[in-house]
Design an enzyme around this catalytic site. Structure first.
Site, short mmCIF file in Angstrom:
data_model
loop_
_atom_site.label_atom_id
_atom_site.label_comp_id
_atom_site.label_asym_id
_atom_site.label_seq_id
_atom_site.Cartn_x
_atom_site.Cartn_y
_atom_site.Cartn_z
N HIS A 160 1.46 -15.65 24.93
CA HIS A 160 0.05 -15.58 25.33
C HIS A 160 -0.61 -16.91 24.99
O HIS A 160 -0.18 -17.61 24.08
CB HIS A 160 -0.70 -14.47 24.57
CG HIS A 160 -0.30 -13.09 24.94
ND1 HIS A 160 -0.09 -12.10 24.00
CD2 HIS A 160 -0.07 -12.51 26.14
CE1 HIS A 160 0.26 -10.98 24.61
NE2 HIS A 160 0.27 -11.21 25.90
N VAL A 185 8.92 -14.21 19.70
CA VAL A 185 9.98 -14.55 18.75
C VAL A 185 9.92 -13.69 17.49
O VAL A 185 10.94 -13.18 17.02
CB VAL A 185 9.92 -16.05 18.40
CG1 VAL A 185 10.96 -16.39 17.33
CG2 VAL A 185 10.14 -16.90 19.65
N ALA A 186 8.73 -13.51 16.94
CA ALA A 186 8.60 -12.73 15.69
C ALA A 186 9.00 -11.28 15.91
O ALA A 186 9.67 -10.67 15.07
CB ALA A 186 7.17 -12.82 15.17
N HIS A 230 6.24 -0.78 26.73
CA HIS A 230 5.52 -0.12 25.62
C HIS A 230 4.03 -0.37 25.66
O HIS A 230 3.25 0.39 25.09
CB HIS A 230 6.11 -0.56 24.27
CG HIS A 230 5.93 -1.99 23.92
ND1 HIS A 230 6.61 -3.00 24.57
CD2 HIS A 230 5.15 -2.61 22.99
CE1 HIS A 230 6.26 -4.16 24.05
NE2 HIS A 230 5.37 -3.96 23.10
N GLU A 266 -3.00 -9.61 30.82
CA GLU A 266 -2.82 -9.41 29.37
C GLU A 266 -4.14 -9.50 28.60
O GLU A 266 -4.15 -9.65 27.38
CB GLU A 266 -1.82 -10.44 28.85
CG GLU A 266 -0.44 -10.33 29.49
CD GLU A 266 0.44 -9.24 28.89
OE1 GLU A 266 0.47 -9.11 27.67
OE2 GLU A 266 1.09 -8.51 29.67
N CYS A 300 -4.86 -11.89 17.47
CA CYS A 300 -4.32 -10.76 18.24
C CYS A 300 -5.04 -9.47 17.89
O CYS A 300 -5.18 -8.57 18.71
CB CYS A 300 -2.83 -10.58 17.96
SG CYS A 300 -1.75 -11.78 18.74
N ALA A 337 10.45 -2.33 16.22
CA ALA A 337 11.51 -1.97 17.15
C ALA A 337 11.95 -3.14 18.01
O ALA A 337 12.85 -3.00 18.83
CB ALA A 337 11.05 -0.80 18.04
#
Length: 444
Positions: free
Chosen positions: A250, A26-27, A137, A174, A368, A19
Site C-alpha cells: 500500500h 512481507v511481515a 480474507h 484498498e 494502518c 495465518a
C-alpha cells in the site's frame, strides 16, 4: 468554526491470529504460524488511541468484524451446526477457514476512502468502503464495514455513505491506505492524492511483476466521482511498481501526508517531480515535500520498520508530531533519519514511539490502524458519541477485552467451536457499549 482531523482506530477483534494470508506483505508472510495474543493486540491499539485522545486529538474507535465468518463458510458449501461448519472447513479447506477468521479489519486505513465536506460539491462528508477484492480474507469485509461506518457516522445531514465499488479486479480498491489529503487548514478545500498501482484497462501501462498492485486507477477515479470532487481537488499518482515488488503493498508503507507536509521515500512514485508540480499548481499554500533518499533509508529498512506507516498529526498547539512504532527506534538507519528530521526546517517537531508489535507482526503499523476523518465541530457533534475515546470508554473497553479475549491463539484454535461463542458474546456486548445497533450478521 473549529476544524479537526479525527482518527478512528480499528479495535482489534478476538480472533487476531498469524495465518500469513497477505501475499505481498512481507511481515504477514514471514510471521505466519506465530502464536498470537489477541488480548495484548487489542490493548496495544487502545493504548495508542487513548494517548492521542489525551494529547487533545479527536479520537474514535471502529468496531471489529464478526469472526469466524460462518456466513461466508456456509455460502461456499459447509453446512450443519456452527461447530460442524468449523470442523468441516478445518479438515477440508483450512486456508479458507483461516481467511474467514482474520482480524484484518483492525487496519481501518483500508476500511474506506473519506473525503471531507470542504472538498465535496454537496458539502457533506463522503465515505466509500473499500472492496478489498485482491485478498480473500479482506474481500468479505465491505458490507459490515459499511454498516459500522453508518452506525458511527449516522446523521445523513452531514454524512453521505456510498456502497463499495464493483467486486472486480478492474476496480480493486484498498481505501485510505492509498489516499492522503494535503491542505492549508483541515477546514479549507485541499488536494486529495489518489495513489494507484496499475491501470487495469491499459495492458501497456507499467505494473509490478512479482506482487499484485491492489489499487487501480479506475477505482481511484470512481471514488473521486462518487465523492463529488472537482478535478482541481484531485491528483492521481502511480506508485512505483518496483517498490510494490519489494513489499510496499500500500502507499501508506512508503508515504504519508498531513496538512502541508508530504513525507515520502524517493522511490515511492513514478514521475515524482511532475506530480509535485501538479500538487503545487492545485494547492496555493506553502508545502513541505520531505523526500527520504535511499542512501539514508533503504526500501527494505523502510518496510521492516514501517517508517512511512507512521501517523503525522497536528496537535492543538499547531505542532506536528510523528507517531511511530517502536520498530523505528530499533532500526539504526531509520532511528538516525528520524532524529535528523527533527533538526530540519519542517513543521515536524517531535517523534512519539508506540508498541504495536502484535499488529506489526501481521504487517500493520500505526497508520494502518487508523482511518482519518477531517471534520468541523458540527460534524464531530453529529458522530455517534459512544465511539469517541475518553476515560470512560477506554476503561470500559479494557474491561471488555479482559472479560472476552484470549491471551493465546494459534491457527489450530480457529476450529474451536467455543471461539464462535466467545466472539459473538463479545461483539454483542460491544454493540451495546458503542450503541451501534445490529451491525453483525448473527444479530440480524
Amino acid at each position: 468554526m473549529k476544524h479537526f482531523e479525527a482518527n478512528f482506530d480499528g479495535l482489534v477483534g478476538p480472533t487476531h491470529n498469524y495465518a500469513g494470508l497477505s501475499f505481498g506483505n512481507v511481515a504477514s508472510l514471514s510471521n505466519a504460524a506465530l502464536v498470537s495474543n489477541p488480548k495484548a493486540a487489542a490493548k496495544q491499539g487502545l493504548q495508542k488511541a487513548k494517548a492521542l485522545a489525551d494529547m487533545g486529538m479527536v479520537q474514535g474507535m471502529l468496531a471489529p468484524q464478526e469472526r469466524p465468518d460462518l456466513y461466508t463458510l456456509r455460502r461456499i458449501g459447509f453446512s450443519g451446526s456452527d461447530a460442524n461448519v468449523l470442523k468441516q472447513a478445518a479438515k477440508e479447506a483450512p486456508m479458507l477457514l483461516n481467511a474467514c477468521c482474520s482480524a484484518s479489519s483492525m487496519w481501518t486505513a483500508n476500511a474506506a476512502t473519506v473525503s471531507p465536506s470542504a472538498d465535496t460539491r454537496d458539502g457533506k462528508l463522503h465515505f466509500t468502503p473499500a472492496n478489498l477484492v485482491d485478498k480473500l480474507h479482506r474481500s468479505i469485509e465491505p458490507l459490515t464495514t459499511g454498516r459500522i461506518l453508518t452506525a458511527t457516522f449516522s446523521d445523513p445531514h452531514y454524512f453521505h455513505h456510498h456502497s463499495h465499488l464493483p467486486e472486480h479486479n478492474s476496480f480493486g480498491d484498498e481505501g485510505a491506505a492509498n489516499h492522503t489529503r494535503l491542505c492549508n487548514e483541515y477546514g479549507h478545500a485541499g488536494v486529495e492524492l489518489f495513489v494507484y498501482g496499475q491501470e487495469a484497462t491499459n495492458p501497456n501501462a507499467p505494473k509490478p511483476q512479482k506482487y499484485p498492485a491492489r489499487q487501480t486507477l479506475e477505482a481511484s477515479m470512481a471514488v473521486a466521482r462518487l465523492h463529488q470532487l472537482e478535478e482541481d481537488n484531485c491528483v492521481f499518482i502511480q506508485q512505483n511498481p518496483d517498490v510494490i515488488d519489494q513489499g510496499v503493498f500500500h502507499n501508506d508503507v512508503i508515504a504519508v501526508g498531513n496538512q502541508n507536509v508530504l513525507f515520502y521515500h524517493e522511490q515511492a512514485f513514478l514521475n515524482t517531480q511532475h506530480k509535485i508540480d501538479e500538487i503545487k499548481r492545485k494547492l496555493d499554500t506553502e508545502l513541505y515535500f520531505i523526500e527520504v533518499p535511499t542512501a539514508k533509508v533503504a526500501i527494505n529498512d523502510a518496510v521492516k520498520s514501517y517508517l512511512f506507516n507512521t501517523q503525522i498529526i497536528t496537535l492543538p498547539s499547531g505542532e506536528m508530531v510523528i507517531v511511530a512504532p517502536t520498530d523505528c527506534q530499533e532500526n539504526p538507519a531509520v532511528f538516525a533519519y528520524l532524529n535528523e528530521l527533527l533538526t530540519l526546517n519542517t513543521p515536524i517537531k517531535q517523534v512519539l514511539y508506540f508498541d504495536v508489535k502484535q499488529s506489526m507482526q501481521n504487517g500493520g503499523g500505526p497508520a494502518c490502524l487508523r482511518l482519518r476523518v477531517a471534520m468541523n465541530e458540527m460534524e464531530v457533534a453529529a458522530v455517534n458519541q459512544h465511539t469517541l475515546m475518553n476515560d470512560a470508554l477506554f476503561s470500559r473497553l479494557n474491561l471488555w477485552v479482559d472479560k472476552h479475549y484470549r491471551d493465546r491463539l494459534t491457527t489450530q484454535d480457529l476450529a474451536d467451536p467455543q471461539l464462535i461463542i466467545e466472539s459473538r458474546t463479545a461483539l454483542d456486548e460491544l454493540t451495546q457499549i458503542m450503541k451501534l445497533g445490529s451491525v453483525y450478521q448473527f444479530q440480524r
